[in-house]
Structures are given as C-alpha cells and as structure tokens.
Design an enzyme around this catalytic site. Structure first.
Site: not given
Ligand code: S3P
Length: 420
Positions: A156, A158, A305, A332
């Site tokens: 992830s 994030q 995504d 999600k």
């Molecule tokens: C994102 C990371 C992804 C993605 C989200 C945007 C980001 O999520 O699905 O739309 O900007 O870091 P995850 O980190 O939970 O996989």
C-alpha cells in the site's frame, strides 16, 4: 460504436494530494500547475487550510498557490470526505506534530481500515484514540517519534507514504518493506524536493534527520487511472481512433497498459517525456478484438484502481480472465470485488469470486442489459459508464455524480468522443 477525438485526462490524483500536503509544510510559497480539482483533492486542500496553509487559485485558473506554514492545532475536525489517501497520508504527517487533531470522513471512508496506518504510527510513538474501531473517526496526537523498521502486510502506497512522512517530518529513520512494490510517487516527489530516499527491492528507507522542503513549483501529469476509462472505451469500440494526451506512465502505475497489451489491445505511446521526475506520454488507441489473460498478484498494485475497468474489458473479451490476489478491492471506496461480480452477473455475465480471485467469463458478442448499482463509488460508475457505451449495451446506472470524486465532467467527455 465509433470513438473519435482527443482528450486530456485531469491531473493525477495521487500526485496532487502529495503536492498539496508537501507544499503546505514547505517553507514559503509553492505553485502547483494542472492539479486535479475534484472532490478528493478539495478535501486535502481544505485540511491544509485548517492546519494553517493558505491555498489559492492561480490567475490562469489552471493552478494553485500554496503558502506553507508550520502547522498549528486545528480548531475543528479534519474532514476527509471520501478520500482514503487524504486520511492516511495526513495521519502520517500529523504523527510528527505535537498537537491533537480529529479526523472524520463520509460513510464509505468511515468503514475503511485505518489500523494499517495507525498501528505502525503508534509504534513510532503517536497517540491514537479510536472512536470508530478500525476506521474513522479518530484522534491523533503526534510528537516525539521513534525510528521504525516496518514490514507491511499489504502492498500500500498509502501506508508506505504515511510512515515516510512521519519519519521525515519527525526526524527519525524509517524503513518500510512491502510484499510487492506499490506506486512510488512519494519517493519520486521527495527526491524532486531534495530528500534522500533509499530503495532496495521492495524496501524504501530514509535516514534520521529533520526535513523541511523549500517552496517548489511542479506540473502534475495526467492521471493514468482516469485515462484508463478512455483507453478502454476506444479499445472496445468498433471503429475510430482516440488520442489520450499527457498520461502519466510511471511503471508502478502502468500495469493496466501492460495487461491490455497482453490481451491484444492496440495502444501506441507517442512523445515520451519527463515531467517533474515522472514519465509522461500521449497515447493513440485503436479498437481491437481481445482475448482473456491472467492478472497475477504481483502486478495488482500497479493496476489496483483499474481493476473495475479491466473487469469490463474482460467481460467483452474471449475467454476467462482471472484477477488473482485482489482481496484489497473489498476495502476500497466500496466492496469493489463484490460489486463488480454482482453487477456483471446482473448484466448476464458468468463471474466467480473464490477467496481473493475474481474470474470473469468474457463474451465479446453478449449485449449487456440491466441495472447497475455503484454504491456511489467513482471508479465503478465510470467503468460501467464505459460498458454502457459498447455495442448493444442498455445499462441504467444507479447514479453518476460520484465520478466527481476523481473526474469532474467525465460523462460529458465520454459523450463527446462517442459518435452517434
Ligand atoms: C493511492 C494508493 C492506492 C490507491 C489509491 C491511491 C495513493 O491505495 O488505491 O487510489 O495515492 O497512495 P493503497 O495504498 O491503499 O493501495
């Protein structure tokens, strides 16, 4: 259906969030050109204002200026709307700040897991008080942090970004190892701003030492996730050609194009260039007959995504397409795994979910007819909006407005390139 014309997708959502947050903490003034102006990024801009930054539009109407400040305790709850990226990345930054903030979000965001971020941030020394179990609302009090070596159970960006931000702005070393490499916009951006980041395999690390960027200027590339809907549309068309300009092609985001090529898609990449450390190009897309493929767990983070729109492509391809290791889709903006399966089934396709694998039995000649429930999830409504334009389809969407979360005006752009 004939698709003809030229479109430019809106600015990259992931990079716009990062630009707003980093500018809000930078010394002095920053200019962000071509950012995404949508519900999700407005949530981030609103929070940056509450924390003390000044965010204003540039006179050209196509950019924003951010005056960074040392953050101060917010007097009200920080409202993240529908945006998981806002909540998780801001939590990382707040962990380095010695004051208390409360975060909340809409119904969808309140059910999304936050412990994947708050557990490691607590280990670093942030104080978290949960009011919504493993979700929002919660309060965080940051301050003196400890270094961390973290093995993340999920790939992830994030989680990775939140920990890197906590370490950089808290002045402590951080190393994050993921099961597979997730998108690397944070690493590229921080390098662009002069931070030292080490990457080795699936481990990203920063050394101890406080970092505060100087004000910067950046141009945001077009969002490959938004472009993907139009690439899909032109691929599934019977005739025509579509040019999709200014698309970010960061390899950690470009899994969609690699899979589409495997399925027989015809996308040519023109004018490759570099924009602020990110690869960008124009795409020329032509219709093609497609065959099924297997999407492996290791490539899922590079197209996470795009799975809703890839599932639509799979439905209109010959054979069974398997998406392996896609359990993350359950958490999600909606339970995308369940909703892709139930909606495609309702439209007459044969779809199965077994553990974390989604299998779609495609049929290029089947005309999808029926009603689709999108649970106000932007990527679902746009994906099924594309399917609704394909030959013989008659699909009623439960709503359209959620497209504004990442792509305001999506349905009129769609209308504009499909020839009657
Ligand atoms: C994102 C990371 C992804 C993605 C989200 C945007 C980001 O999520 O699905 O739309 O900007 O870091 P995850 O980190 O939970 O996989």
């Amino acid at each position: 259906m004939r698709v003809e014309g030229m479109i430019t997708p809106p600015g990259d959502k992931s990079i716009t969030h990062r630009a707003l947050m980093l500018a809000a903490l930078a010394r002095g003034s920053s200019m962000i050109h071509d950012p995404l102006g949508a519900a999700d990024t407005r949530a981030t801009a609103g929070i940056m204002r509450r924390l003390g930054a000044a965010v204003s539009r540039l006179r050209d109407g196509k950019g924003v200026r951010v005056l960074g400040r040392r953050w101060r305790a917010p007097s009200e709850t920080l409202y993240c709307g529908n945006s998981g990226t806002t909540a998780r990345l801001v939590l990382g930054m707040l962990a380095a700040h010695p004051f208390t903030s409360r975060l909340n979000g809409d119904r969808s965001l309140r059910r999304r897991p936050m412990r994947r971020v708050t557990d490691p941030l607590s280990k670093m020394g942030a104080q978290i008080d949960e009011q919504g179990g493993d979700g929002l609302p919660l309060t965080i009090r940051g301050g003196r942090l400890r270094r961390i070596r973290y093995q993340s159970p999920v790939a992830s960006a994030q989680v990775k970004s939140a920990l890197l931000f906590a370490g950089l702005f808290g002045g402590v070393g951080v190393s994050v190892t993921e099961p597979h490499r997730s998108r690397d916009h944070t690493e590229r951006f921080l390098r662009y701003l002069g931070a030292r980041i080490r990457v080795s395999g699936t481990t990203v690390s920063i050394a101890a030492g406080e970092f505060r960027p100087e004000g910067f200027e950046i141009t945001i590339p077009g969002d490959p996730s938004s472009a993907a809907f139009f690439v899909a549309l032109a691929t599934l068309a019977d005739k025509g050609e579509l040019i999709v300009r200014n698309v970010g092609l960061n390899p950690t985001r470009a899994g969609f194009l690699r899979v589409l090529e495997r399925m027989g898609g015809k996308v040519s990449i023109e004018n490759p260039r570099d924009v602020a450390g990110e690869p960008v190009a124009d795409l020329v897309v032509r219709p093609s007959r497609l065959r099924a493929t297997v999407v492996h767990a290791a490539e899922v983070p590079s197209l996470i995504d795009e799975i809703p729109v890839l599932a639509i492509i799979a439905a209109r391809s010959a054979g069974v397409t398997e998406f392996r290791g896609v359990g993350e889709l359950r958490v999600k903006e909606s339970d995308r795994l369940g909703l892709i399966a139930s909606n495609l089934t309702r439209l007459g396709y044969d779809v199965a979910v077994l553990d974390d694998t989604l299998a779609v039995q495609g049929d290029p000649d089947h005309a999808p007819i029926g009603r689709v429930a999108t649970a106000s999830d932007h990527r679902l409504v746009m994906a099924f909006g594309v399917l609704a334009k394909t030959a013989g389809a008659r699909i009623a969407l439960s709503e359209r407005s959620s497209a504004g979360v990442s792509y305001p005006g999506f349905f009129s752009v769609l209308q504009g390139v499909v020839c009657p």
